[in-house]
Design a protein around this motif. Structure first.
Motif, PDB file in Angstrom:
ATOM      1  N   GLU A  84       3.496  22.736 -13.001  1.00 27.42           N
ATOM      2  CA  GLU A  84       2.399  23.341 -13.463  1.00 27.42           C
ATOM      3  C   GLU A  84       2.871  24.574 -14.224  1.00 27.42           C
ATOM      4  OE1 GLU A  84      -0.982  21.728 -10.607  1.00 27.42           O
ATOM      5  OE2 GLU A  84      -0.294  23.789 -10.269  1.00 27.42           O
ATOM      6  N   ASP A  85       1.954  25.067 -15.329  1.00 26.67           N
ATOM      7  CA  ASP A  85       2.038  26.277 -15.815  1.00 26.67           C
ATOM      8  C   ASP A  85       1.713  27.581 -15.291  1.00 26.67           C
ATOM      9  OD1 ASP A  85       1.261  24.929 -19.447  1.00 26.67           O
ATOM     10  OD2 ASP A  85       2.911  24.350 -17.875  1.00 26.67           O
ATOM     11  N   VAL A  89       1.443  27.782  -7.606  1.00 30.44           N
ATOM     12  CA  VAL A  89       1.300  26.523  -8.421  1.00 30.44           C
ATOM     13  C   VAL A  89       2.254  25.353  -7.717  1.00 30.44           C
ATOM     14  CG1 VAL A  89       0.809  28.083  -9.995  1.00 30.44           C
ATOM     15  CG2 VAL A  89       3.169  27.344  -9.800  1.00 30.44           C
ATOM     16  N   GLN A  90       1.879  24.046  -8.225  1.00 29.06           N
ATOM     17  CA  GLN A  90       2.536  22.931  -7.970  1.00 29.06           C
ATOM     18  C   GLN A  90       3.930  22.899  -9.033  1.00 29.06           C
ATOM     19  OE1 GLN A  90       2.538  20.549  -5.727  1.00 29.06           O
ATOM     20  NE2 GLN A  90       0.437  20.801  -4.797  1.00 29.06           N
ATOM     21  N   THR A 149       5.917  27.575 -18.854  1.00 28.04           N
ATOM     22  CA  THR A 149       5.596  26.188 -19.143  1.00 28.04           C
ATOM     23  C   THR A 149       6.413  25.558 -18.001  1.00 28.04           C
ATOM     24  OG1 THR A 149       4.955  26.650 -21.462  1.00 28.04           O
ATOM     25  CG2 THR A 149       5.390  24.424 -20.717  1.00 28.04           C
ATOM     26  N   ALA A 150       5.608  24.728 -17.340  1.00 29.21           N
ATOM     27  CA  ALA A 150       6.350  23.489 -16.393  1.00 29.21           C
ATOM     28  C   ALA A 150       7.377  24.348 -15.350  1.00 29.21           C
ATOM     29  CB  ALA A 150       7.202  22.559 -17.214  1.00 29.21           C
TER      30      ALA A 150
END
Lengths: 109, 115
Positions: free
Chosen positions: A17-18, A13-14, A77-78
Motif C-alpha cells: 500500500e501507499d 499499512v499493508q 508508493t507500494a
C-alpha cells in the motif's frame, strides 16, 4: 514561536500500500529536509527541498514542497518492509532548525 | 573519522548523579548539535555550536544541562543531578557549517537511563 507539525503520528499499512506523511509549518520556511530513522537507529538524511512547489523523487519516494513554502509531504508508493521506521521533517527558517515529531510507519506483512 | 561517534552507547545512573556524554563529530565539520529523543518521541533540540561562535543554548531544558566544545572537535554534554525524566537517547549531529542547506549527520546516540 515557530512550530513544525507532522501528521499522522503513526501509520500502519499493508505491504504494497501507499503511505504519506505531512509536515506543516506555522511560518514560511527557507527549506525543508527529510530524515529517516530505522527502529533502534539514528536519523539519516534523505533529501532537501528548497524551491517553492519543488518535487523530488527517489525511487518509490516522492517529496513535495508547497507553493507557500509552509508545507511538505513525503509519499511512498507500494511500501516494502524496508520502509519501516520513523520519518522526520526538519524545517529551516533563518538560523533555526525545527524537527517535526515524526511519523512512525509500520508495515503489516 | 568515518562518521559521528558517541560514547558511551549506554549509561545507567542513579538519580542525583552527574553524567557526561561525549560526541566526536566528523572531521572538518564546524557545526555540532545535541538533541534529546525520549522513547517514541521526536527530536528535541538542546544546543548547537558553530566554530568559535557563542553556542545557541536556547533548547537546554534547565540549568542542570550544559555542554562544551573545544574548537571544532569533541563536545561533551553534562547533566548534573540527573532526574528520571532525563532518561532518553541523546543524539549528537554534525554538519559542515551551521546552515539551512547542510544536512546533519547523526551519531548512534547515548541511551541514558536514570534509576
Amino acid at each position: 514561536g515557530q512550530q513544525v507539525m507532522q501528521i499522522p503520528q503513526y501509520q500502519h499499512v499493508q505491504e504494497g500500500e501507499d503511505f504519506t506523511t505531512y509536515c506543516n509549518s506555522s511560518t514560511t520556511l527557507s527549506n525543508i529536509q527529510w530524515y529517516k530513522q530505522r527502529p533502534g537507529g539514528h536519523p539519516v538524511f534523505l533529501i532537501q527541498l528548497v524551491k517553492s512547489g519543488e518535487v523530488k523523487k527517489q525511487k518509490r519516494l516522492t517529496f513535495q514542497f508547497g507553493e507557500a513554502k509552509k508545507n511538505s509531504s513525503l509519499h511512498i508508493t507500494a511500501t516494502q518492509t524496508t520502509d519501516v521506521g520513523t520519518y522526520f521533517c526538519a524545517g529551516h527558517r533563518y538560523d533555526k532548525i525545527i524537527f517535526g515529531k515524526g511519523t512512525r510507519l509500520h508495515i503489516l506483512p | 573519522g568515518a562518521g559521528v561517534s558517541q560514547s558511551p552507547s549506554n549509561k545507567v545512573t542513579e538519580k542525583g548523579k552527574d553524567v557526561e556524554l561525549r560526541c566526536d563529530p566528523i572531521s572538518g565539520h564546524t557545526a555540532l548539535y545535541w538533541y534529546r529523543q525520549r522513547l517514541g518521541q521526536g527530536l528535541e533540540f538542546l544546543i548547537y555550536f558553530q566554530g568559535n561562535s557563542a553556542p545557541d543554548k536556547s533548547g537546554l531544558p534547565s540549568d542542570r544541562f550544559s555542554a562544551e566544545r573545544t574548537g571544532e572537535s569533541v563536545s561533551t554534554l553534562t547533566i548534573q543531578r540527573t532526574q528520571q525524566e532525563d532518561s532518553a537517547v541523546y543524539l549528537c549531529a554534525s554538519s559542515l557549517i551551521h546552515s539551512s542547506y547542510n544536512e546533519q549527520f547523526f551519531g548512534p546516540g547515548t541511551r541514558l537511563t536514570v534509576l
